[in-house]
Each structure stands twice: as structure tokens, then as C-alpha cells.
Design an enzyme around this catalytic site. Sequence first.
Site, short mmCIF file in Angstrom:
data_model
loop_
_atom_site.label_atom_id
_atom_site.label_comp_id
_atom_site.label_asym_id
_atom_site.label_seq_id
_atom_site.Cartn_x
_atom_site.Cartn_y
_atom_site.Cartn_z
N HIS A 281 48.83 50.59 38.11
CA HIS A 281 47.38 50.63 37.92
C HIS A 281 47.00 51.62 36.82
CE1 HIS A 281 46.59 54.37 40.31
NE2 HIS A 281 47.53 53.93 41.12
N ASP A 293 50.39 59.15 38.94
CA ASP A 293 49.59 58.17 39.68
C ASP A 293 48.48 57.64 38.79
OD1 ASP A 293 48.57 56.63 41.74
OD2 ASP A 293 47.55 58.29 42.73
N GLU A 327 42.54 50.50 41.19
CA GLU A 327 43.29 50.63 42.43
C GLU A 327 42.77 51.79 43.27
OE1 GLU A 327 46.47 52.19 45.09
OE2 GLU A 327 45.47 53.18 43.42
N GLU A 328 42.36 52.87 42.62
CA GLU A 328 42.06 54.10 43.35
C GLU A 328 40.81 54.02 44.21
OE1 GLU A 328 44.08 56.23 43.81
OE2 GLU A 328 45.29 56.69 42.08
N ASP A 355 54.08 52.29 41.84
CA ASP A 355 52.94 53.16 42.12
C ASP A 355 53.33 54.26 43.10
OD1 ASP A 355 50.39 54.26 42.21
OD2 ASP A 355 49.62 52.76 43.63
N HIS A 427 46.68 62.70 43.57
CA HIS A 427 45.21 62.84 43.60
C HIS A 427 44.74 64.28 43.36
CE1 HIS A 427 44.73 58.99 46.33
NE2 HIS A 427 45.31 58.76 45.16
#
Length: 464
Positions: A281, A293, A327-328, A355, A427
Site C-alpha cells: 500500500h 509501513d 489501506e491505513e 505489508d 504507525h
Amino acid sequence: MRFKRTIFLMGALFVSLAGSAQISSDSVFIRKIFDEALTNSHSYKNLEYLSNSIGGRLSGSPEAEKAVQWSKKLMESYGFDKVYLQEVMVPHWVRGAKEKANIQSGKTKIEVPICALGGSVSTGTKPLTASIIEVKTLDELKNLGRSKVQGKIVFFNRPMDPRQVLTFIAYSGAGDQRRQGAVEAAKLGAVGVVVRSLNLFQDDFPHTGSLRYDEAVTKIPAAAISTNGADKLSKMLKTDPNLKFSYEMHCETLPDVKSYNVIGELRGSEKPTEIIAVGGHLDSWDLADGSHDDGTGCMQSIEVLRLFKSLNYQPKRTIRAVMFMNEENGTRGGRKYAELAKNNKENHLAAIESDAGGFTPRGFGMEADPAKIKAIQKWKPLLASYGLHDIGPGHSGTDIEPLREVDKNAALIGFLPDSQRYFLYHHAANDTFDKVNKRELELGEASMAALVYLLDKYGLDGSK
């Protein structure tokens, strides 16, 4: 009788030799894939540009749009047979000014690191200050009842389970408080939520991630607090249950924005309508540049196709690199891809998603019927020497999972790197390019390319 036996033995020997030659041929080509990836890969320099020149790519942001246009031009520069965009409307949430928080006990104020959870509402024009109550689970919160929760901030403080060797299981086990905590707390009259960061390490980095609101329930501000901050808050609550927590957030949700999935293809020479997709992503959270990520997964996926071009490999089936958007905080890119695959009556043999960070390869997790999983496991002897031992049932990927509803025969596969360091960066503001190891990144792309090669050559039904 002896003559027949001699013919049988000669036939068996011929089959054995043919099989050995086939294995030898595959082994040689897989070795070429790894040699090319480990000596001439482009992924690390491409990731450096994506991370350091474009930066964090939250859906709807200018940086996400820059990443779309840049990755399209990158794949065009490699001469892929087709490069195109898939339009998709995505959410546009903005964080605003940096969040602030402090613990207030008597005349003492102690600052602690927080960040807004993705999609949260703001605290308004001034900080939100209230008494705080600590719980470990959603059930514990419900058992407290409205009388003990109303007017307070709820502090969810359940850590990821350190006993879980597979860290994604630990992550999944702790995620409900982040996703659903704000709704369940608001049902009982809470004015805000603070959630312990989903992180197995002790540090001062708060980790964001999406929450879910219910339109029938009041939306209250929701923040993540660092693991060190959570421990400090918990310790202080034990000595002063009447302390107050104060935090300030300026986030807001704006109207949806038009964005795109970015796709590159190598056209199949024999079965062009049969597709093997590999992707990651393109969007990321906004606290950092999203290198692990999921910048690594995107650059590895593009590199799979570039490796085949460099080695002059002509695939039988169409190989597709997909940079999914959103995606997030919405998964709209993955759902749009599946929707268009259905509308276009596409046939996916397999889809592979990277991912889980750019760490040392360990194997592949698969969501497929047992026969297809068994077919892939037959290739273990070819892959084991590259450290790919963990090949079996497992999670595939958030972006490719919607394909299950439209293409039930597709094998959905997740690339599995070593996961022990992933949640140190996941994140958080330290998910930056300097945390990526070049060699580990290259080993990952070669591992993915090796599996794509075997899928392309042999399929999953025993036929070529």
C-alpha cells in the site's frame, strides 16, 4: 518378465532424471533472481526517494498524490508493458497542530507523549481536562457502568501480549481497544479516550492507527499514549485516583478526495488473462515517512517486475505490481481493485501482499484451499536455502483480502518477514528510512520474485 521389469526401471529412472533436471533448472533461475537482487537492486534507492523526498503519504494528502504520480513514472521508466491508474475516492483526515497532553496531580503537571488516533475528532478550541479511569478490556469498561464512567476520560491500558512469539497475533489481540474503545466509552458517557500504544517495546513514541466511530453514538476525542507514558499514568493513578488528564488535539475530517491505485504489468505470453498480482500500500500514516509501513512493500513489488525484465524472463501469465491506496484508514484501494476485477471478469491465479516491513524473509502465509497450499508447499526445497521455511496457512494482506469475495479460486498470499522489530516502528514517528536494512529489503524482493516465478511457471492446478 525381466525385459518388462528393465523397461519399467528405465522409465522410472527417466522420470526421476527429468524431475531432477526440472528442479535443477528452477534452482538455477531462482539463484539468478537472488544474484540480481543482491547486486543490482533498485528498491533501496527508490525507497530513499519515496521516504525522504515525498515523505508521509496519508490518504488525501498532497504527498499521497505525489507518490501516485512518481510511482507511475517509475514503472513507466522500467518499460513495463502497461502502467495505469485506478481511480478511487479516499478519506481525507488531517492531524493539525501537534498534540499535547499532561497528567495533573495536585500542583504537579507532567507532560506525556500522545498522538491522535486516525479519524478522531478534535478536543475543540481548548484542551480537554477531566478525571481519568483505567481499564484493561472492553468488558471491564462495560461492567463499570455509566455511573463510574460518565464525564471521565477512559484509559485503555492493555499491552500487547509479550508471550506471543508471532507478534501479529499479539497485535491483533490488543487492537480492539484502539478500534472500538471510543464508541464503547461514549456509550457510557465518557468525554474522551486514551489508548496504550500497540507496541511491544518501552519507549516514548505514541503509535497511531484507525478507530471506528458509530454515527449513532457521540464522537469523542481518542488518542494513543506511548508505552512509557502509559506506565507513568497507570503508576500515578494508583497513588492518586483523583488526578486529571488534559490533552489537546486539532484534527478534523475533510471531504473525500480523488486518488488512485497505481498498477504496472508484464503481459503473459501464453495465459495473459491469468493474473499474478504482487503489491503493497502506497499510503502511510503522517507521523513519519512510512518506510516499513509500507514503502518497503511497494518498492519490493515494483522490483519483482523489474527483476524479470532485467533477467529477460518472459512470463507465461500476466504479472501485475499494484500500489494500493488507503489501506491505513479505509481500505478503499483494495476494495476498488477487487470491484474492478469483478467488473472486468479478471482471473487471478494468486495475489501476494508485502505489508509486514522490510525485514529478513521467513516465508509466506496463505489463504487458499488446502490443495493450493499443498502445491505451494511442494516448492519448499527450492526456497528453504534462502531462509523461507515458514510456508503454510496464514494471513495474506488487508488490500488483497477483498479479492476473496470476487475470485474464490485465487490463492491469497502474505509475504512473511521476521516480525520481532516491526511493532517498534508501526504507525509511529520512528518509521523512517534509516530503519530499513538494504540487504534485508533485497532478500525480501528476491523471495517474492522466486515465488512469483514458480507460480507463473507451474500454476496451482498441476498444469503449466
